[in-house]
Design an enzyme around this catalytic site. Sequence first.
Site, mmCIF file in Angstrom:
data_model
loop_
_atom_site.group_PDB
_atom_site.id
_atom_site.type_symbol
_atom_site.label_atom_id
_atom_site.label_comp_id
_atom_site.label_asym_id
_atom_site.label_seq_id
_atom_site.Cartn_x
_atom_site.Cartn_y
_atom_site.Cartn_z
ATOM 1 N N ASN A 13 0.865 -1.190 0.000
ATOM 2 C CA ASN A 13 0.000 0.000 0.000
ATOM 3 C C ASN A 13 0.899 1.237 0.000
ATOM 4 O OD1 ASN A 13 -1.866 2.009 0.412
ATOM 5 N ND2 ASN A 13 -2.253 1.506 2.558
ATOM 6 N N TRP A 14 1.000 1.858 -1.162
ATOM 7 C CA TRP A 14 1.888 3.032 -1.265
ATOM 8 C C TRP A 14 1.285 4.279 -0.653
ATOM 9 C CZ3 TRP A 14 4.648 3.432 -6.703
ATOM 10 C CH2 TRP A 14 5.585 2.390 -6.799
ATOM 11 N N LYS A 15 0.014 4.233 -0.302
ATOM 12 C CA LYS A 15 -0.695 5.432 0.187
ATOM 13 C C LYS A 15 -0.497 6.561 -0.837
ATOM 14 C CE LYS A 15 0.315 3.736 4.759
ATOM 15 N NZ LYS A 15 0.044 3.888 6.151
ATOM 16 N N HIS A 103 -9.807 1.063 5.404
ATOM 17 C CA HIS A 103 -8.484 1.348 5.985
ATOM 18 C C HIS A 103 -8.644 2.423 7.069
ATOM 19 C CE1 HIS A 103 -4.333 2.670 6.367
ATOM 20 N NE2 HIS A 103 -3.971 1.545 5.759
ATOM 21 N N GLU A 105 -6.952 4.919 7.872
ATOM 22 C CA GLU A 105 -6.736 6.312 7.435
ATOM 23 C C GLU A 105 -7.993 6.855 6.743
ATOM 24 O OE1 GLU A 105 -3.039 5.735 5.303
ATOM 25 O OE2 GLU A 105 -2.038 5.346 7.207
ATOM 26 N N GLU A 175 -5.503 -4.730 11.135
ATOM 27 C CA GLU A 175 -4.519 -3.653 11.216
ATOM 28 C C GLU A 175 -4.781 -2.828 12.474
ATOM 29 O OE1 GLU A 175 -2.632 -2.686 7.305
ATOM 30 O OE2 GLU A 175 -4.436 -1.501 7.321
ATOM 31 N N GLY A 181 2.050 2.702 10.685
ATOM 32 C CA GLY A 181 2.964 3.823 10.466
ATOM 33 C C GLY A 181 3.654 4.310 11.727
ATOM 34 N N SER A 220 3.265 -1.762 10.513
ATOM 35 C CA SER A 220 4.730 -1.698 10.656
ATOM 36 C C SER A 220 5.412 -3.042 10.369
ATOM 37 C CB SER A 220 5.113 -1.168 12.036
ATOM 38 O OG SER A 220 4.572 0.124 12.222
ATOM 39 N N GLY A 241 2.760 -1.005 4.427
ATOM 40 C CA GLY A 241 2.724 0.400 4.027
ATOM 41 C C GLY A 241 4.117 0.910 3.751
HETATM 42 C C1 PEP Z 1 -0.941 0.320 6.035
HETATM 43 O O1 PEP Z 1 -0.859 1.315 5.350
HETATM 44 O O2 PEP Z 1 -1.954 -0.370 5.986
HETATM 45 C C2 PEP Z 1 0.173 -0.026 6.925
HETATM 46 C C3 PEP Z 1 0.099 -1.150 7.571
HETATM 47 O O3 PEP Z 1 1.220 0.864 7.002
HETATM 48 P P1 PEP Z 1 2.632 0.611 7.729
HETATM 49 O O4 PEP Z 1 3.184 -0.692 7.186
HETATM 50 O O5 PEP Z 1 3.470 1.784 7.331
HETATM 51 O O6 PEP Z 1 2.388 0.525 9.193
#
Ligand code: PEP
Length: 259
Positions: A13-15, A103, A105, A175, A181, A220, A241
């Site tokens: 997931n590049w966001k 998600h 976010e 998640e 993040g 993470s 992410g």
């Molecule tokens: C995500 O964006 O769903 C995510 C898990 O991000 P990260 O790996 O940066 O925690």
Amino acid sequence: MKPVHRKPCVIANWKMHGSRQMLEIWLKQYVSGLPEENPVEVVLCPPAVYLSEARLYLNQLAKKGRIQLGAQNSYAEMTGAFTGEISPSMIREMGCHYVLAGHSERRQIFSEDDTLIARKVWAAYHADLTPIICVGETTEERNQGKTLEVICRQLAAVLPEEQLRLDPRVMVAYEPVWAIGTGLTATPLQAEEVHVAIREWLAARNRKVANEARLLYGGSVKPGNVKALLMQPNIDGVLVGSASLNAQEFLSICMACRQ
Ligand code: PEP
């Protein structure tokens, strides 16, 4: 040993990161680093504006089967006056098979509630996409011992019972909000406890779906912690992410997921 039909899956997931140049370099590095046999299903979710370019690169690289495309978001309707939105059928037309839904976010920054997420999930299924349904508790909810209650409530709100009766394509990503993040990761046992609860929740509605559903962990994930997570019997893959922005780091995660 996990059932073979639950092929390990790694989602990038590049966001809202990246550029056209990064996409080209990333895909070249990723594809050239892959071994001939790749028993892991890999899905790249770049920003939607790069999806068609990603599709073209993958066609040129002639190894397109090795990485699937997914979108980070899609709307709850197929067409109409919804300025700025992208419909699931458009995403499917771009060659995507997956879309993220719920998600944290989107829930927190864009105020998406369960009702909207449920409509998005339903529309995604109707467009022949597999929604990757994200659920997770906040720090406060975990501290209050409400983790499993929150997860089951989120599932019940967004995963239609009718879908569970008809279609085995269910993918859920656990998640924890406090791990996204932040550099904090759920321990393998904390994650497994929630994955067991998700599978039991599914099994109470449809045993076949529960057995076939792939349950991913996100929060993470890094090359150094992915193996211990994947060793848990109910963790079938990971949603990545920040570590997915670096092709080499992401490749190491994919390689660690080979059983
Ligand atoms: C995500 O964006 O769903 C995510 C898990 O991000 P990260 O790996 O940066 O925690």
